[in-house]
Design a protein around this motif. Structure first.
Motif, PDB file in Angstrom:
ATOM      1  N   GLY A 126      50.638  32.248  69.790  1.00 15.17           N
ATOM      2  CA  GLY A 126      50.241  31.012  70.450  1.00 15.17           C
ATOM      3  C   GLY A 126      50.245  29.780  69.568  1.00 15.17           C
ATOM      4  N   VAL A 127      50.901  29.844  68.425  1.00 13.12           N
ATOM      5  CA  VAL A 127      50.971  28.688  67.516  1.00 13.12           C
ATOM      6  C   VAL A 127      52.219  27.873  67.862  1.00 13.12           C
ATOM      7  N   GLU A 128      52.030  26.575  68.054  1.00 11.10           N
ATOM      8  CA  GLU A 128      53.146  25.700  68.409  1.00 11.10           C
ATOM      9  C   GLU A 128      53.775  25.108  67.153  1.00 11.10           C
ATOM     10  N   VAL A 129      55.090  25.227  67.062  1.00 13.57           N
ATOM     11  CA  VAL A 129      55.861  24.695  65.939  1.00 13.57           C
ATOM     12  C   VAL A 129      56.818  23.641  66.483  1.00 13.57           C
ATOM     13  N   LYS A 130      56.971  22.540  65.760  1.00  9.97           N
ATOM     14  CA  LYS A 130      57.796  21.431  66.229  1.00  9.97           C
ATOM     15  C   LYS A 130      58.909  21.135  65.228  1.00  9.97           C
ATOM     16  N   VAL A 131      60.094  20.858  65.748  1.00  9.58           N
ATOM     17  CA  VAL A 131      61.197  20.293  64.976  1.00  9.58           C
ATOM     18  C   VAL A 131      61.607  19.024  65.703  1.00  9.58           C
ATOM     19  N   GLY A 132      61.232  17.867  65.152  1.00 10.91           N
ATOM     20  CA  GLY A 132      61.435  16.623  65.886  1.00 10.91           C
ATOM     21  C   GLY A 132      60.637  16.661  67.171  1.00 10.91           C
ATOM     22  N   ARG A 133      61.313  16.469  68.301  1.00  6.76           N
ATOM     23  CA  ARG A 133      60.646  16.531  69.609  1.00  6.76           C
ATOM     24  C   ARG A 133      60.759  17.893  70.268  1.00  6.76           C
ATOM     25  N   LYS A 134      61.494  18.808  69.639  1.00 12.81           N
ATOM     26  CA  LYS A 134      61.652  20.138  70.197  1.00 12.81           C
ATOM     27  C   LYS A 134      60.489  21.025  69.756  1.00 12.81           C
ATOM     28  N   LYS A 135      60.077  21.942  70.659  1.00 15.98           N
ATOM     29  CA  LYS A 135      58.905  22.765  70.393  1.00 15.98           C
ATOM     30  C   LYS A 135      59.201  24.226  70.662  1.00 15.98           C
ATOM     31  N   GLY A 136      58.443  25.075  69.980  1.00 14.68           N
ATOM     32  CA  GLY A 136      58.479  26.500  70.225  1.00 14.68           C
ATOM     33  C   GLY A 136      57.101  27.083  69.971  1.00 14.68           C
ATOM     34  N   VAL A 137      56.721  28.141  70.705  1.00 14.93           N
ATOM     35  CA  VAL A 137      55.402  28.763  70.585  1.00 14.93           C
ATOM     36  C   VAL A 137      55.594  30.219  70.207  1.00 14.93           C
ATOM     37  N   THR A 138      54.829  30.670  69.234  1.00 17.46           N
ATOM     38  CA  THR A 138      54.953  32.056  68.792  1.00 17.46           C
ATOM     39  C   THR A 138      54.461  33.016  69.865  1.00 17.46           C
ATOM     40  N   GLY A 139      55.156  34.152  69.976  1.00 15.31           N
ATOM     41  CA  GLY A 139      54.760  35.196  70.924  1.00 15.31           C
ATOM     42  C   GLY A 139      53.847  36.202  70.252  1.00 15.31           C
ATOM     43  N   THR A 140      53.721  37.359  70.880  1.00 13.26           N
ATOM     44  CA  THR A 140      52.854  38.418  70.339  1.00 13.26           C
ATOM     45  C   THR A 140      53.355  38.913  68.993  1.00 13.26           C
ATOM     46  N   ASP A 141      54.651  38.737  68.729  1.00 16.67           N
ATOM     47  CA  ASP A 141      55.213  39.163  67.447  1.00 16.67           C
ATOM     48  C   ASP A 141      55.087  38.086  66.377  1.00 16.67           C
ATOM     49  N   GLY A 142      54.442  36.935  66.710  1.00 18.32           N
ATOM     50  CA  GLY A 142      54.256  35.869  65.733  1.00 18.32           C
ATOM     51  C   GLY A 142      55.508  35.081  65.417  1.00 18.32           C
ATOM     52  N   VAL A 143      56.569  35.232  66.221  1.00 20.30           N
ATOM     53  CA  VAL A 143      57.854  34.588  65.945  1.00 20.30           C
ATOM     54  C   VAL A 143      58.033  33.369  66.861  1.00 20.30           C
ATOM     55  N   TYR A 144      58.488  32.261  66.286  1.00 18.98           N
ATOM     56  CA  TYR A 144      58.846  31.082  67.071  1.00 18.98           C
ATOM     57  C   TYR A 144      60.366  30.934  67.074  1.00 18.98           C
ATOM     58  N   PHE A 145      60.896  30.325  68.139  1.00 14.49           N
ATOM     59  CA  PHE A 145      62.330  30.078  68.247  1.00 14.49           C
ATOM     60  C   PHE A 145      62.492  28.716  68.922  1.00 14.49           C
ATOM     61  N   ILE A 146      63.174  27.791  68.245  1.00 15.38           N
ATOM     62  CA  ILE A 146      63.386  26.440  68.767  1.00 15.38           C
ATOM     63  C   ILE A 146      64.885  26.170  68.749  1.00 15.38           C
ATOM     64  N   ASP A 147      65.442  25.822  69.904  1.00 15.17           N
ATOM     65  CA  ASP A 147      66.881  25.548  69.955  1.00 15.17           C
ATOM     66  C   ASP A 147      67.139  24.120  70.414  1.00 15.17           C
ATOM     67  N   ASP A 148      68.410  23.811  70.653  1.00 16.39           N
ATOM     68  CA  ASP A 148      68.835  22.471  71.085  1.00 16.39           C
ATOM     69  C   ASP A 148      68.440  21.406  70.059  1.00 16.39           C
ATOM     70  N   ILE A 149      68.676  21.706  68.785  1.00 18.08           N
ATOM     71  CA  ILE A 149      68.356  20.768  67.699  1.00 18.08           C
ATOM     72  C   ILE A 149      69.652  20.097  67.246  1.00 18.08           C
ATOM     73  N   SER A 150      69.637  18.776  67.149  1.00 16.94           N
ATOM     74  CA  SER A 150      70.842  18.055  66.739  1.00 16.94           C
ATOM     75  C   SER A 150      71.147  18.307  65.269  1.00 16.94           C
ATOM     76  N   SER A 151      72.427  18.251  64.933  1.00 19.49           N
ATOM     77  CA  SER A 151      72.881  18.586  63.585  1.00 19.49           C
ATOM     78  C   SER A 151      72.898  17.357  62.685  1.00 19.49           C
ATOM     79  N   TYR A 152      72.792  17.603  61.396  1.00 22.96           N
ATOM     80  CA  TYR A 152      72.906  16.603  60.328  1.00 22.96           C
ATOM     81  C   TYR A 152      71.724  15.629  60.249  1.00 22.96           C
ATOM     82  N   GLU A 153      70.872  15.590  61.232  1.00 17.98           N
ATOM     83  CA  GLU A 153      69.736  14.685  61.195  1.00 17.98           C
ATOM     84  C   GLU A 153      68.547  15.376  60.535  1.00 17.98           C
ATOM     85  N   VAL A 154      67.840  14.636  59.686  1.00 23.22           N
ATOM     86  CA  VAL A 154      66.623  15.161  59.065  1.00 23.22           C
ATOM     87  C   VAL A 154      65.488  15.005  60.069  1.00 23.22           C
ATOM     88  N   LYS A 155      64.926  16.120  60.503  1.00 21.18           N
ATOM     89  CA  LYS A 155      63.886  16.126  61.535  1.00 21.18           C
ATOM     90  C   LYS A 155      62.534  16.520  60.930  1.00 21.18           C
TER      91      LYS A 155
END
Length: 863
Positions: A691-720
């Motif tokens: 249940g921990v929310e991780v952010k990359v820029g405006r994109k978000k992902g929340v960890t599941g029961t395995d403690g893993v987050y996954f965030i996609d649709d991130i633009s390339s070459y930009e420092v976020k």
């Protein structure tokens, strides 16, 4: 009677005048929150409060101290406050205000502050005890903040503000599995077989590889390129398909070969019009917005390219935005700069470009018969430019290719070889800037009587108005391609006010001895994403043309429920033959709706020919879209139903659900865990956090029961920005990862685990000359005193102002060795018994409080 009225009015005004005097009523010490210019905020600012009138009296010297104004003094006999504030000398007479004389300060009634402090705005809220003021000048503290920001952004050698060690950046690889996006498109299931294509992106040979392959009904390659974006500053090295952009009379051409070009070169600009082109996924919808209003739209072809031609420039401050609507409903936005000043280089700066290749025909991209008058295995161009001064740039260019010239349904490709010398000059940042460019181009290929081309352009700005002059004198060969020998253009355009503008244009063409002259005039209005554009184009003789009236209306601010709509109306009519030559186009279409896209259009001309249509695209799933078309014209009604099926597959994680709209997007993943032994690595037995929310820029992902987050649709070459949402963590926990930013590359993902640790709190007090701190008396000193927590190598981890009573508290401190240091930024000098203290915050499973880290001031020396 009139005299009595004047006396009464005078007495009323007289009673409203506030004469200066020292306030003798009841008042008490208090604290308020103060906000100066939205940049300087202080929560416990000392004041005297007249509770009967609920008016605060502000210590002027305290206010000067808060804004870092040095050397301010009070002359109580003359009731003067004087000194130097930044670069300006100030003298204030407070004798005509309401004031309270303090021991070391003068407290002036808030409503009178504007008399002595040059305020633009004063606002006092008796309920929240918040005072907001705006000065008419930039305070020294704001200047200090700006300097600090510049120091962080630019080091001695112009280093970026973001430190390299704070950024997680992927490593380039020889090859990665990449991302595949198969697609099946069929607009008429009853009659057509449809098209099967696939786009593939990956890391290859340490670069970015992308290709679109068509499988059915014909097999061939569409747009294909291998790109290196970071080997050369601000340049791309491209192996594959790329557009050649050179002198405007040659247009642009796609070649397959090797190129070194700007990262984002997308536009050719001329007087009054321009062309914008680029690449996007096959079948994407692309819209062009001018100053916030929808201007044109198109669909990407099989070669992966889109083009908008003959764009009418309203003024040279126009903002053009490209919106690319991907299959899954996401929108990619690109802003296009139309300014010509980018050809001016700084003194000693070198710019260059290179393209060597051959033309590769993509199936179905050309209409009509094609005739090459000569075979050229290698085509291309070379450019180089050098900044002689900051205002003057010289350049050279060489072109060798086959140039298209359409005659009816036949396209003839003529061998072309040119060499050009270019000169660019600007007066720079002056009140009325001038821009000038000149090109002398020699025809190497054809030995004709006239082999020289001369092109000159001058652009003069007068405030919001621009006068442009252009002249073209062509060689025999280029004159044959263009259809005229010489051309002269005078263009005047500008702004009337914030929303209105105008343009005037005169165009003179010498068509081999016969001169044709054209004029145009127009006016436009832009406001709230709505544009009106009305104009007239006319020949100076009926022998070679007819006068036409045009009106364009665009509204991109229509909303029905949750749906945004774009509306476009275009009318183009001939003055003389209104009944025979009038065209009307109307379109209404949805915008930025992820589930449904729909459009209605009507086309009509005065010859009683019309066409009406409806298109609906409905997203059933994120991989399936149903398409419906209905059109009706003079003869018949046609309808069709089709489907568009497309899905992104991350080959190294084929069963992971993703929302990447394009294979060129990136993703980030990792575990969030309790780092019990403080080694920054996940060890067996350590707890994974759900249940921990991780952010990359405006994109978000929340960890599941395995403690893993996954965030996609991130633009390339930009420092976020990369962060953990602290609201999803226990208050005594803190993410301990050192990386604050991420930078990813196309078609690949990054991996970063996030250790979480218990945090600690550090507290202490300040002793002033053997006694406690007086929040009012010592305010000029305390307001400029900061407590800093630093690493052993001197890097500041956190910083805050010491509170008015001398107390400080630093929370969320991670385990480690630190130095506590007092930093005084005010006037004079503070001498501490011990200015720094060393401490070791140890790993504690439940967090710790580090108390009594106190500091003693032994003396204060005024300047």
């Amino acid at each position: 009677m009139m005299m009595k009225k004047k006396i009464i009015i005078f007495l009323l005004l007289f009673s409203m005048i506030s004469f200066g005097e020292e306030f003798k009523g009841n008042y008490e010490e208090g604290y308020i929150e103060i906000d100066v210019n939205k940049k300087i905020k202080y929560s416990f600012f000392p004041i005297y409060m007249d509770y009967e009138m609920e008016e605060p009296y502000i210590g002027v010297m305290n206010l000067f101290a808060l804004t870092m104004s040095r050397g301010m003094k009070i002359d109580r006999e003359k009731k003067m406050i004087y000194g130097r504030m930044g670069e300006r000398d100030y003298k204030f007479y407070y004798g005509d205000t309401k004031y309270i004389t303090g021991e070391e300060d003068v407290y002036i009634r808030g409503t009178d502050l504007s008399r002595v402090f040059e305020l633009k705005e004063y606002n006092w809220n008796t309920e929240t005890y918040l005072m907001k003021i705006k000065t008419k000048f930039k305070t020294p503290y704001e200047i200090y903040l700006e300097q600090e920001k510049k120091l962080k952004e630019l080091g001695a050698e112009g280093k970026e503000e973001i430190e390299e060690e704070d950024v997680y950046s992927q490593e380039r690889k020889l090859f990665t599995p990449g991302v595949l996006r198969p697609r099946y498109t069929n607009y008429n299931l009853e009659e057509d077989e449809g098209t099967v294509s696939v786009r593939y992106d990956t890391h290859m040979l340490y670069g970015d590889f992308t290709t679109t392959g068509f499988i059915h009904p014909d097999a061939y390659l569409g747009y294909t390129a291998l790109t290196y974006n970071e080997i050369i500053d601000e340049k791309s090295i491209i192996v594959g398909d790329v557009y050649m952009q050179t002198y405007e009379f040659l247009g642009s051409k796609r070649l397959t070969g090797l190129a070194v070009q700007e990262w984002n070169g997308v536009g050719d600009i001329e007087i009054g019009q321009t062309t914008i082109r680029g690449f996007a996924p096959f079948n994407s919808n692309v819209e062009l917005y001018r100053n916030g209003s929808l201007y044109k739209f198109t669909r990407v072809g099989e070669d992966g390219s889109y083009i908008f031609e003959n764009i009418n420039i309203q003024n040279y401050n126009d903002i053009y935005t490209i919106k690319i609507y991907h299959f899954d409903g996401s929108i990619e936005i690109r802003q296009v700069s139309m300014m010509s000043g980018d050809k001016i280089l700084k003194k000693g700066e070198v710019d260059y470009g290179l393209l060597i290749g051959t033309y590769r025909e993509i199936n179905g991209e050309e209409e009509g018969e094609k005739v090459d008058l000569e075979e050229k295995e290698v085509e291309g161009n070379i450019k180089i430019a050098y900044g002689l001064t900051n205002n003057l740039t010289i350049g050279a260019e060489y072109i060798n290719d086959l140039t298209e010239n359409r005659e009816g349904q036949t396209i003839y490709n003529y061998p072309t070889e040119l060499a050009g010398l270019n000169l660019y000059y600007t007066t720079g940042a002056v009140k009325y800037p001038t821009y000038f460019e000149f090109s002398e181009i020699y025809d190497i290929e054809y030995d004709t009587e006239n082999r020289y081309n001369h092109i000159g352009k001058i652009r003069q700005r007068f405030g919001g108005n621009v006068l442009s002059l252009e002249g073209y004198m062509y060689s025999d060969f280029i004159a044959f391609l263009e259809g005229y020998e010489n051309r002269y253009i005078v263009d005047w355009r500008g702004v009337i006010n914030k929303h209105w503008g105008y343009n005037l244009k005169y165009d003179n063409l010498d068509k081999f001895g016969e001169v044709e002259e054209y004029g145009s005039t127009g006016i436009y209005r832009n406001k709230d994403n709505t544009t009106h554009e009305l104009g007239v184009t006319y020949p100076f003789s009926e022998d070679y043309g007819k006068s036409r009236l045009y009106y364009n209306y665009s509204n991109s601010d229509i909303k029905i429920y949750d749906t945004s709509l774009n509306f476009i109306l275009q009318i183009n009519s001939d003055f003389q033959d209104f009944e025979d030559e009038t065209d009307l186009k109307v379109a209404l279409k949805t915008a930025e709706n992820n589930k449904i896209k729909a459009g209605v259009f009507v086309k009509y001309n005065s010859e009683n020919e019309y066409e009406a249509g409806l298109e609906v695209r409905y997203k059933v799933f994120n991989w399936l879209e149903v398409i419906g078309d209905l059109t009706h014209d003079d003869d018949e009604t046609d309808y069709s139903v089709g489907v568009d099926v497309e899905k992104t597959i991350i080959l190294e994680k084929p069963f992971t659900s993703n929302s990447n709209p394009s294979p060129s997007r990136s993703w980030m993943e990792g575990k969030v865990f309790m780092d019990d032994n403080n080694n920054d690595q996940f060890d067996e037995g350590e707890v994974l956090l759900e249940g921990v929310e991780v952010k990359v820029g405006r994109k978000k992902g929340v960890t599941g029961t395995d403690g893993v987050y996954f965030i996609d649709d991130i633009s390339s070459y930009e420092v976020k920005d990369f962060e953990v949402n602290i609201e999803t963590l226990d208050p005594m926990l803190e993410a301990a990862n050192e990386k604050k930013y991420v930078k990813l590359y196309p078609a690949t993902g990054g991996h970063m685990d996030i250790p979480v640790q218990q945090i600690s709190v550090i507290m202490g007090n300040l002793e002033f000359r053997g006694a406690g701190v007086d929040g009012v008396k010592h305010f000029p000193i305390i307001s400029q005193l900061y407590i800093q927590l630093k690493t052993l190598d001197g890097k500041t981890v956190m910083e805050q102002r010491v509170e008015p009573e001398g107390f400080y508290m630093l929370d969320k401190v991670l385990p480690g060795e630190y130095i506590l240091e007092m930093d005084y930024r005010g006037e004079g000098r503070l001498n501490f018994e011990e200015k720094t203290k060393k401490l070791n915050v140890k790993l504690d499973k439940y967090g710790s409080y580090y108390e009594d880290y106190n500091f003693k001031v032994i003396s204060y020396e005024k300047e």
